[in-house]
Design a protein around this motif. Structure first.
Motif, PDB file in Angstrom:
ATOM      1  N   GLU A  22       0.950  -1.206   0.019  1.00 43.18           N
ATOM      2  CA  GLU A  22      -0.072  -0.098   0.137  1.00 43.18           C
ATOM      3  C   GLU A  22       0.840   1.380   0.099  1.00 43.18           C
ATOM      4  O   GLU A  22       1.817   1.296   0.688  1.00 43.18           O
ATOM      5  N   MET A  23       0.408   2.194  -0.664  1.00 44.54           N
ATOM      6  CA  MET A  23       1.080   3.712  -0.842  1.00 44.54           C
ATOM      7  C   MET A  23       0.182   4.699  -0.965  1.00 44.54           C
ATOM      8  O   MET A  23      -0.485   4.759  -1.877  1.00 44.54           O
ATOM      9  N   PRO A  24       0.630   5.718  -0.136  1.00 38.27           N
ATOM     10  CA  PRO A  24      -0.276   6.926  -0.225  1.00 38.27           C
ATOM     11  C   PRO A  24       0.351   7.493  -1.630  1.00 38.27           C
ATOM     12  O   PRO A  24       1.315   7.904  -1.624  1.00 38.27           O
ATOM     13  N   ILE A  25      -0.513   8.266  -2.275  1.00 34.57           N
ATOM     14  CA  ILE A  25      -0.416   8.698  -3.745  1.00 34.57           C
ATOM     15  C   ILE A  25      -1.028  10.096  -3.442  1.00 34.57           C
ATOM     16  O   ILE A  25      -2.015  10.544  -3.310  1.00 34.57           O
ATOM     17  N   ARG A  26       0.055  11.043  -3.878  1.00 34.94           N
ATOM     18  CA  ARG A  26      -0.530  12.591  -3.974  1.00 34.94           C
ATOM     19  C   ARG A  26      -0.869  13.006  -5.426  1.00 34.94           C
ATOM     20  O   ARG A  26      -0.112  12.797  -6.430  1.00 34.94           O
ATOM     21  N   LEU A  27      -1.923  13.372  -5.641  1.00 33.26           N
ATOM     22  CA  LEU A  27      -2.648  13.814  -6.990  1.00 33.26           C
ATOM     23  C   LEU A  27      -2.675  15.358  -7.076  1.00 33.26           C
ATOM     24  O   LEU A  27      -3.004  15.995  -6.022  1.00 33.26           O
ATOM     25  N   GLU A  28      -2.131  15.746  -8.364  1.00 37.18           N
ATOM     26  CA  GLU A  28      -2.251  17.056  -8.625  1.00 37.18           C
ATOM     27  C   GLU A  28      -2.701  17.532  -9.784  1.00 37.18           C
ATOM     28  O   GLU A  28      -2.976  16.784 -10.624  1.00 37.18           O
ATOM     29  N   ALA A  29      -3.478  18.448  -9.740  1.00 35.16           N
ATOM     30  CA  ALA A  29      -4.140  19.106 -10.955  1.00 35.16           C
ATOM     31  C   ALA A  29      -3.105  20.188 -11.617  1.00 35.16           C
ATOM     32  O   ALA A  29      -2.578  20.986 -10.872  1.00 35.16           O
ATOM     33  N   VAL A  30      -3.165  20.108 -12.840  1.00 29.95           N
ATOM     34  CA  VAL A  30      -2.028  20.957 -13.778  1.00 29.95           C
ATOM     35  C   VAL A  30      -2.993  21.776 -14.516  1.00 29.95           C
ATOM     36  O   VAL A  30      -3.884  21.303 -15.359  1.00 29.95           O
ATOM     37  N   ASP A  33       1.686  24.923 -16.854  1.00 28.10           N
ATOM     38  CA  ASP A  33       2.402  24.162 -15.994  1.00 28.10           C
ATOM     39  C   ASP A  33       2.469  24.434 -14.317  1.00 28.10           C
ATOM     40  O   ASP A  33       2.826  23.979 -13.619  1.00 28.10           O
ATOM     41  N   ARG A  34       1.330  25.108 -13.978  1.00 26.24           N
ATOM     42  CA  ARG A  34       1.132  25.440 -12.582  1.00 26.24           C
ATOM     43  C   ARG A  34       0.103  24.321 -12.056  1.00 26.24           C
ATOM     44  O   ARG A  34      -0.623  23.819 -12.495  1.00 26.24           O
ATOM     45  N   ARG A  35       0.723  24.085 -10.706  1.00 28.45           N
ATOM     46  CA  ARG A  35       0.226  22.911 -10.180  1.00 28.45           C
ATOM     47  C   ARG A  35      -0.630  23.086  -8.797  1.00 28.45           C
ATOM     48  O   ARG A  35      -0.122  24.149  -8.000  1.00 28.45           O
ATOM     49  N   ALA A  36      -1.494  22.454  -8.573  1.00 32.75           N
ATOM     50  CA  ALA A  36      -2.117  22.457  -7.222  1.00 32.75           C
ATOM     51  C   ALA A  36      -2.430  20.952  -6.786  1.00 32.75           C
ATOM     52  O   ALA A  36      -2.755  20.222  -7.470  1.00 32.75           O
ATOM     53  N   THR A  37      -2.060  20.763  -5.484  1.00 32.63           N
ATOM     54  CA  THR A  37      -2.545  19.735  -4.923  1.00 32.63           C
ATOM     55  C   THR A  37      -4.049  19.313  -4.732  1.00 32.63           C
ATOM     56  O   THR A  37      -4.534  20.193  -4.181  1.00 32.63           O
ATOM     57  N   ARG A  59      -4.927  18.948 -16.953  1.00 33.02           N
ATOM     58  CA  ARG A  59      -4.733  17.465 -16.794  1.00 33.02           C
ATOM     59  C   ARG A  59      -4.690  17.263 -15.303  1.00 33.02           C
ATOM     60  O   ARG A  59      -4.342  17.987 -14.384  1.00 33.02           O
ATOM     61  N   VAL A  60      -4.671  15.743 -14.784  1.00 33.38           N
ATOM     62  CA  VAL A  60      -4.431  15.508 -13.492  1.00 33.38           C
ATOM     63  C   VAL A  60      -3.180  14.438 -13.527  1.00 33.38           C
ATOM     64  O   VAL A  60      -3.120  13.464 -14.501  1.00 33.38           O
ATOM     65  N   MET A  61      -2.432  14.583 -12.578  1.00 38.13           N
ATOM     66  CA  MET A  61      -1.308  13.575 -12.679  1.00 38.13           C
ATOM     67  C   MET A  61      -0.931  13.184 -11.106  1.00 38.13           C
ATOM     68  O   MET A  61      -1.204  13.828 -10.138  1.00 38.13           O
TER      69      MET A  61
END
Length: 834
Positions: free
Chosen positions: A782-790, A794-798, A821-823
């Motif tokens: 198991e691993m906690p994954i952080r998703l970001e909105a781009v 290329d400005r990102r927000a968690t 997009r989401v990454m």
């Protein structure tokens, strides 16, 4: 003590790879007799008997249905013959078996099962064997005799032809097993020894060892050759005969003291003369503290290129030395082993202090050309009990005046008389190792706060580098066209390689690293730091003394021309300087308990170097590029088609270097461990503020709490628990076991497949939802994954954190405006992402 070298290849079907190891006994004049010595056999005579023992023709038997159990080993001699060796002082210490048998071993934990499967293709070793060569100090002889009977003349099978072949094998010396048996015969026999070299029908020759004096008594290993290089592949190894099946951390905590029975070295007083031909003559006075009431044999590490000319006790009486000299003292070959055994006249009660004085000589310093010297035995130029154990050091060196010598510790005095210089050095407190370097050095000095930083380098590089930098004949250049024009050949004349020209640059980097690490890990542990040039391709960080490759003193342009800046960028540039300086905290201030824990030293030094690089120009990009290159190296394929990372968990330490992957240790312990610490930093980062102060506070507190101690992986895990965030508590038990089980005790780099939908809401906001699939790792991963909105530019927000397991994960977030997009945040995650 591992039995790496072996007896001669087995006869007939039991022909083994390996080499014959000769041994020499150095008897240093007379020996003091202990109380009751009349009834005690002379240890050297006993040693000679053990190492030249032969099969006894009168003790050859038929054996049926014999079952030997050692730890988790089950060794079955179903039918065949057993021949015993001649008794030594009334004790049978060896035997050979040939016939039909079987080995069954079930390792106690997951990592050992997985490692065994890499070599045998099964997590449980179940192999039919054809023959076995045995040495022992336990009850093996009695057990074999209980299942044996004299051969019947009417039997179809008779032992005679087999016995003839085995006689030659049994007579071949095997010094390490003989010394190990000697320890039990004249010392503490409550921790017995069993060794078997067996020939399997499918797996070939491999070794089984149960040495109850070791922290991990039971080992299965095999010697294999790859491209003319010999490897000892350790298939599995675990602590005790009674260890229950459990996690590696539980087994490691149950392990006995790695120094079981061996004395502690409290101080070393060394007096060394280095001759003009660079040969070395040394005297070492070692203050010891006994840890055993019965043991007399002590093993010391010492370079095989150094011969022992004598060892005396406090009364000046010479004591026996085993393997202190080569068979032929007139030859240029080294001794067979990088260790020497001495036999005390009598045991010392636990806690009693005693002193041994050594005299030795040889050549561990080589001239690499252009005045560049190579100290080749940096960790074994003096006899010592165990590198890594804190001791006091006092050293005096005598050397030609044209040389400059630098050593660990404080230089108390230096004076020159005639053609010789004498310098005296003293350790600042206790050191885990001591060393020196020398050459025709120039120097530069810097100050990092209260710390003096000195850097030493030679005017020219060693011959091997200057040859690579020699002029290149370009040959004639022919230009065709209306007329043919021939331009005469020319030569490119590169600038000479001058390491000392970069003294100032190296000194600046070193002082900056000392200052930076002092803010991260706490005050620099010592008053001074010396950086010295060495003609090697790697660095080493001893207390207050760093050995730095010549290439690291050259400008980046010259390293590029010499072909060292490939793949992972510039590994011999500032990165190696910072790495070795980080060892002043991780490795010197704090040591490690066993090889399972050495990753803390190398991993923390590797990550510290990466952090230092990230402080420079375009630092974040440099850090990301370095971590990406490490990921590529871990995902690269071995000759067997597996990924490098799958070669074993970080926890396996040095065992990761094997015939399957000769560079496994470097890739996994240095590079994967760097990634693990980077991910741990992310886990301890405050999600609300983005502050990673908690992670660095943990490292400072850890260094302060355990300074001067040898730490374990479990110490680090439990300490990290105190600084975890709510978001990192994946199992809701306030422990980070899940993280360390996956990344330190386990293997696997996950692959994440991300699918996303972005849809508008009536209120003008947008809903971002989708799934993450996880593959390529065990089901309990198991691993906690952080998703970001781009967004644009290329400005990102968690967006938030999603815990992904075997069944994947779904996510749903609401955002005020539509993302491009989401990454997945790959900068803080060792994973493949699609």
């Amino acid at each position: 003590m591992r039995t790496v070298a072996c007896s001669e290849a087995f006869p007939g079907r039991l022909k083994a790879t390996g080499c014959l190891i000769a041994f020499a006994l150095c008897v240093c004049m007379s020996r003091a007799a202990s109380a009751g010595a009349d009834s005690t056999p002379d240890p050297l005579t006993l040693m000679k008997q053990l190492n030249s023992v032969t099969l006894d023709p009168s003790r050859v038997y038929v054996i049926r249905d014999c079952h030997l159990t050692r730890s988790r080993l089950n060794l079955y001699f179903n039918r065949g013959f057993v021949a015993f060796m001649r008794p030594v002082e009334g004790r049978i210490t060896g035997a050979v078996f040939w016939g039909e048998g079987e080995v069954l071993i079930n390792p106690p934990d997951g990592p050992e099962k997985r490692n065994l499967a890499q070599f045998t293709h099964s997590p449980v070793l179940e192999e039919k064997i054809e023959s076995a060569y045995l040495r022992f100090s336990d009850k093996t002889a009695e057990e074999l005799q209980g299942a044996s009977r004299p051969p019947d003349p009417d039997d179809l099978e008779q032992p005679n032809p087999f016995t003839t072949e085995w006689v030659a094998v049994a007579q071949r010396p095997n010094l390490e097993t003989s010394v190990r048996i000697l320890k039990d015969l004249i010392g503490d026999n409550s921790h017995p020894y069993f060794y078997a070299r067996v020939r399997g029908q499918d797996l070939g020759v491999f070794d089984l060892e149960d040495d109850e004096r070791q922290a991990e008594p039971f080992t299965v290993s095999a010697t294999r050759m790859v491209d003319s290089q010999e490897f000892e592949d350790v298939w599995c190894s675990f602590p005790t005969a009674d260890s229950p099946a459990g996690s590696p951390s539980e087994l490691n905590e149950a392990a006995v003291d790695p120094l079981r029975g061996r004395p502690k070295a409290l101080s070393y007083t060394l007096d060394v003369r280095i001759q003009p031909d660079h040969s070395l003559e040394g005297q070492a006075e070692i203050q010891l503290e006994s840890q055993s009431a019965n043991d007399r044999v002590i093993t010391f590490a010492l370079s095989r290129w150094l011969d022992v000319t004598g060892v005396q006790d406090e009364s000046g009486t010479s004591i026996p030395v085993i393997a202190g000299q080569p068979l032929d003292s007139s030859r240029a070959e080294p001794r067979p082993y990088n260790h020497v055994d001495v036999v005390l006249p009598h045991p010392h009660p636990p806690g009693e202090r005693f002193r041994l004085t050594w005299h030795y000589r040889g050549n561990v310093i080589a001239d690499e050309g252009n005045g560049v010297l190579f100290v080749g035995a940096r960790g074994s130029w003096y006899p010592h009990i165990d590198i890594g154990l804190p001791s006091q050091y006092s050293m005096t060196f005598h050397y030609p005046r044209k040389l400059v010598l630098v050593a660990t510790g404080a230089r108390l005095e230096e004076r020159t008389s005639g053609e010789w210089t004498e310098s005296r050095w003293q350790s600042d407190g206790v050191f885990r190792v001591s060393g020196f370097n020398l050459g025709a050095y120039s120097s530069a000095e810097r100050h990092a706060g209260k710390t003096d930083v000195m850097v030493y380098a030679t005017p020219e590089a060693e011959s091997s580098l200057t040859k690579r930098n020699e002029p290149v004949d370009t040959g004639p250049l022919v230009i065709t066209g209306p007329s043919v024009k021939v331009i005469p050949p020319s030569q490119s004349n590169p600038m000479p390689l001058a390491p000392s020209a970069s003294l100032g640059r190296v000194a600046d980097v070193a002082s900056q690293a000392v200052q930076y690490y002092s803010t991260l890990f706490g005050p620099y542990p010592y008053p001074r730091l010396s950086i010295s040039q060495a003609p090697v391709s790697f660095g080493q960080g001893w207390p207050e003394l760093v050995y730095l490759p010549t290439l690291s003193f050259l400008p980046a342009s010259e390293r590029w021309e010499l072909g060292t800046m490939k793949g992972a960028g510039d590994p011999l540039g500032p990165l190696v300087i910072a790495h070795e300086i980080a060892h002043q905290w991780w490795g010197n201030l704090l040591g490690w308990r066993t090889y399972h824990d050495q990753w803390l030293s190398e991993g923390l030094a590797s990550y510290a170097a990466a952090l230092f690089m990230a402080q420079g120009k375009d630092g974040r990009h440099q850090l990301d590029s370095l971590l990406h290159s490490y990921q590529e190296d871990l995902l690269a394929k071995t000759a067997q088609g597996a990924t490098v990372e799958s070669g074993g968990p970080i926890w396996l330490g040095y065992r990761l270097n094997s015939s399957l992957d000769p560079q496994g240790y470097t890739n996994i312990v240095y590079k994967k461990a760097c990634w693990v610490l980077h991910m741990l930093r992310y886990l301890l980062t405050d999600p609300a503020t983005g502050s990673d102060a908690r992670f660095f506070r943990m490292l400072r507190d850890f260094a302060s709490h355990y300074q001067g101690e040898s730490v374990t992986t479990e110490d680090f895990t439990r300490f990290a628990d105190k600084y975890m965030t709510v978001q990192s508590d994946v199992e809701h038990n306030h422990h980070l076991d899940w993280f360390f089980n996956e990344w330190v005790y386990g293997t696997g780099i996950p692959t994440y497949n991300l699918k996303t939908d972005i849809n508008p809401l009536p209120n003008g906001q947008y809903v971002v939802q989708g799934t993450i699939e996880q593959v390529g790792v065990p089901d309990d991963f198991e691993m906690p994954i952080r998703l970001e909105a781009v967004y644009l530019r290329d400005r990102r927000a968690t967006l938030g954190q999603v815990v992904v397991g075997a069944s994947g994960a779904r996510f749903k977030f609401t955002v005020p405006r539509k993302p491009e997009r989401v990454m997945i945040d790959e900068e803080n995650l060792l994973a493949r992402v699609h």
